[in-house]
Motif scaffolding. Structure first.
Motif, mmCIF file in Angstrom:
data_model
loop_
_atom_site.group_PDB
_atom_site.id
_atom_site.type_symbol
_atom_site.label_atom_id
_atom_site.label_comp_id
_atom_site.label_asym_id
_atom_site.label_seq_id
_atom_site.Cartn_x
_atom_site.Cartn_y
_atom_site.Cartn_z
ATOM 1 N N VAL A 108 -0.209 -3.742 5.247
ATOM 2 C CA VAL A 108 -0.581 -2.468 5.880
ATOM 3 C C VAL A 108 0.020 -1.303 5.109
ATOM 4 O O VAL A 108 -0.660 -0.298 4.845
ATOM 5 C CB VAL A 108 -0.155 -2.455 7.364
ATOM 6 N N GLY A 109 1.289 -1.413 4.729
ATOM 7 C CA GLY A 109 1.924 -0.356 3.945
ATOM 8 C C GLY A 109 1.260 -0.180 2.587
ATOM 9 O O GLY A 109 1.089 0.949 2.104
ATOM 10 N N GLY A 110 0.895 -1.282 1.971
ATOM 11 C CA GLY A 110 0.205 -1.203 0.682
ATOM 12 C C GLY A 110 -1.155 -0.548 0.788
ATOM 13 O O GLY A 110 -1.537 0.257 -0.069
ATOM 14 N N LEU A 111 -1.896 -0.870 1.840
ATOM 15 C CA LEU A 111 -3.213 -0.257 2.022
ATOM 16 C C LEU A 111 -3.092 1.225 2.355
ATOM 17 O O LEU A 111 -3.912 2.038 1.899
ATOM 18 C CB LEU A 111 -3.995 -1.002 3.100
ATOM 19 N N CYS A 112 -2.084 1.600 3.129
ATOM 20 C CA CYS A 112 -1.859 3.028 3.420
ATOM 21 C C CYS A 112 -1.454 3.775 2.153
ATOM 22 O O CYS A 112 -1.937 4.894 1.900
ATOM 23 C CB CYS A 112 -0.792 3.190 4.491
ATOM 24 N N PHE A 136 -0.463 -4.642 -4.193
ATOM 25 C CA PHE A 136 0.157 -5.072 -2.945
ATOM 26 C C PHE A 136 -0.478 -6.353 -2.408
ATOM 27 O O PHE A 136 0.222 -7.210 -1.866
ATOM 28 C CB PHE A 136 0.091 -3.958 -1.895
ATOM 29 N N LEU A 137 -1.783 -6.507 -2.537
ATOM 30 C CA LEU A 137 -2.410 -7.742 -2.068
ATOM 31 C C LEU A 137 -2.040 -8.927 -2.954
ATOM 32 O O LEU A 137 -1.875 -10.049 -2.453
ATOM 33 C CB LEU A 137 -3.924 -7.552 -1.993
ATOM 34 N N THR A 138 -1.887 -8.691 -4.250
ATOM 35 C CA THR A 138 -1.425 -9.752 -5.141
ATOM 36 C C THR A 138 0.008 -10.147 -4.809
ATOM 37 O O THR A 138 0.352 -11.339 -4.795
ATOM 38 C CB THR A 138 -1.524 -9.308 -6.610
ATOM 39 N N LEU A 139 0.851 -9.148 -4.529
ATOM 40 C CA LEU A 139 2.222 -9.425 -4.128
ATOM 41 C C LEU A 139 2.265 -10.241 -2.840
ATOM 42 O O LEU A 139 3.042 -11.202 -2.724
ATOM 43 C CB LEU A 139 2.997 -8.116 -3.950
ATOM 44 N N ALA A 140 1.413 -9.903 -1.876
ATOM 45 C CA ALA A 140 1.350 -10.675 -0.638
ATOM 46 C C ALA A 140 0.894 -12.109 -0.924
ATOM 47 O O ALA A 140 1.416 -13.062 -0.329
ATOM 48 C CB ALA A 140 0.401 -10.007 0.355
ATOM 49 N N GLY A 141 -0.053 -12.275 -1.825
ATOM 50 C CA GLY A 141 -0.500 -13.616 -2.192
ATOM 51 C C GLY A 141 0.586 -14.432 -2.866
ATOM 52 O O GLY A 141 0.730 -15.637 -2.611
ATOM 53 N N VAL A 142 1.375 -13.786 -3.732
ATOM 54 C CA VAL A 142 2.474 -14.487 -4.394
ATOM 55 C C VAL A 142 3.531 -14.895 -3.373
ATOM 56 O O VAL A 142 4.063 -16.016 -3.422
ATOM 57 C CB VAL A 142 3.086 -13.598 -5.506
ATOM 58 N N ILE A 143 3.838 -14.016 -2.434
ATOM 59 C CA ILE A 143 4.817 -14.351 -1.389
ATOM 60 C C ILE A 143 4.310 -15.521 -0.543
ATOM 61 O O ILE A 143 5.048 -16.454 -0.237
ATOM 62 C CB ILE A 143 5.128 -13.118 -0.526
#
Length: 80
Positions: free
Chosen positions: A44-48, A16-23
Motif C-alpha cells: 500500500v505504501g509503495g502504491l501510494c 515495491f511489488l518486486t520487493l514484496a515478491g522477494v520477501i
C-alpha cells in the motif's frame, strides 16, 4: 530513441511489488520468517508513493511541455 515517455511512477510501483515478491519468496523458501501483516503496508505504501511520483512527473512533464511550446511561438514584443 525512446518509443514512449519515461514513467517513474511505474518504476517505483514495480520496485515495491518486486520487493514484496522477494520477501514472500524468502518466507516461502524458509530463508526467514515474515509476519503476514508486513506485506500489506509495504504494498500500500509503495502504491501510494508510486501515485505521488506519477502525479509529480505528470506535472513536471506538463510544465516542460508548456515552456517548450511558449519558446517556439513568436513573441509580439520583439521586432521582426
Amino acid at each position: 530513441m525512446l518509443r514512449h515517455r519515461f514513467q517513474p511512477g511505474r518504476l517505483v510501483a514495480g520496485f515495491f511489488l518486486t520487493l514484496a515478491g522477494v520477501i514472500y519468496a524468502g518466507d516461502a523458501g524458509g530463508l526467514w520468517e515474515t509476519p503476514w501483516f508486513v506485506l500489506i503496508p509495504l504494498v500500500v505504501g509503495g502504491l501510494c508513493t508510486a501515485g505521488a511520483v506519477g502525479v509529480l512527473a505528470q506535472a513536471v512533464h506538463r510544465r516542460r511541455g508548456a515552456l517548450r511550446a511558449n519558446r517556439d511561438e513568436p513573441r509580439a514584443d520583439l521586432p521582426g
